[in-house]
Design a protein around this motif. Sequence first.
Motif, PDB file in Angstrom:
ATOM      1  N   PRO A   1     -39.318  16.421 -11.495  1.00  0.00           N
ATOM      2  CA  PRO A   1     -40.160  16.404 -12.685  1.00  0.00           C
ATOM      3  C   PRO A   1     -41.405  15.556 -12.421  1.00  0.00           C
ATOM      4  N   GLU A   2     -42.490  15.925 -13.050  1.00  0.00           N
ATOM      5  CA  GLU A   2     -43.765  15.257 -12.779  1.00  0.00           C
ATOM      6  C   GLU A   2     -43.684  13.751 -12.958  1.00  0.00           C
ATOM      7  N   GLU A   3     -42.952  13.307 -13.976  1.00  0.00           N
ATOM      8  CA  GLU A   3     -42.943  11.890 -14.306  1.00  0.00           C
ATOM      9  C   GLU A   3     -42.153  11.030 -13.305  1.00  0.00           C
ATOM     10  N   VAL A   4     -41.364  11.653 -12.420  1.00  0.00           N
ATOM     11  CA  VAL A   4     -40.611  10.862 -11.433  1.00  0.00           C
ATOM     12  C   VAL A   4     -40.964  11.253  -9.997  1.00  0.00           C
ATOM     13  N   ARG A   5     -42.072  11.936  -9.787  1.00  0.00           N
ATOM     14  CA  ARG A   5     -42.404  12.378  -8.426  1.00  0.00           C
ATOM     15  C   ARG A   5     -42.644  11.219  -7.464  1.00  0.00           C
TER      16      ARG A   5
END
Length: 392
Positions: free
Chosen positions: A27-31
């Motif tokens: 997910p973008e928020e944990v890349r």
Amino acid sequence: MNVIKKMSRVKDAYIYQRENRYFAQFPEEVRKLGEEELISLGAKNTKIVGLGVSFEADLDTLYGIVYRTRLSSRILAPLVRFRCPTADDLYEKSKKIRWTDFMSEYDTFAIFANVSKNDEIRHSKFASYKLKDAICDRFRDETGGIRPDVNPDSPDVWFNLHIYEELATVSLDLGCGSLHRRGYRKETVEAPMQETVAAAIIKMSGWDGTKKLYDPMCGSGTLLSEALMKYSDIPSAYLKKQFGFEYLPDFEKNNWYEIKKHYQDAIKPLPFALIEGSDVLRKAVHATKTNLELLPGGDKVKVNILDIRKTGCIENSVIVCNPPYGIRLGEEKDMPAFYKSFGEILKERCRGCEAYIYFGEPKYIRDFGVKGEWSAILKNGGLEGRLVKFRL
């Protein structure tokens, strides 16, 4: 000799073998966290690209990454890349791939596709149908009419199709489906937290086992299970029976068995009650205990039936929690008062603790009555929530 010739031919063909590069979806928020995790697991030359992180690894390292990653949803081995401005191009070029390098006509398969900015191919489902037709027709041509079946739920082999503008990439899913499905969730309650989200929360909390970790509203125990797996270094895919990398043409079975045994032998015991949880619902506690039983050391996690309002003093601990919220439980009118009460309990009874509270509905943060130290967006099941750290 035939094996040597086949391997030489294969190595000339597939992208992952020429480049030793793979792709992990996050997910973008944990890349950024995902990239750090990949590096810790042995990945080289990582790069955040599009929907995830591209990385280099030899095959042995790759097996370990797929087996142990806690944050990645999928890891892909790119096979071929080609231009496909039209659906006919997609079909014709996909049909040229030697699908028998990855499965037989008696295996089952499934395709998940992602399409964007292509003038003719506008729908992911349509793209997956065209790829499916190409695979089946190639098998029919080679076998005299026999083709593998499609199984969208539990196939032997998963393929990924990514189309951006006129460029298509076909990949093999090395985890054989989404890696968030750990296998320990046999029982559940309403709206459980996704395993990879729970793993991200444990990671972001910085909990390292030097303090007790407590979840006062544990639900079906996802946060507790992920905390146990982190502390004891239990591979995230410990319960998984099948992996997509086993269908790579250069899969090394003996190496994989040795790697798997190495990480299983390295699992360390959990001290009793270092991880603790409770819930007011008896069925939630039962679900948590049932799920934890599937993991090594799960019987050392202390879980009780307890109303949060009757919680005694908690000191020098890390509190993690995914409280209920109205949108999932149909009690929206009662939620502001609930969150205000929960915040007061933490302030009065949990001094000296750190709390990491996941607000599935961020508007309730203002009702909590405690000032957060930081917050971070995390999506769970497509809904945007927010993780907030409180120092009590």
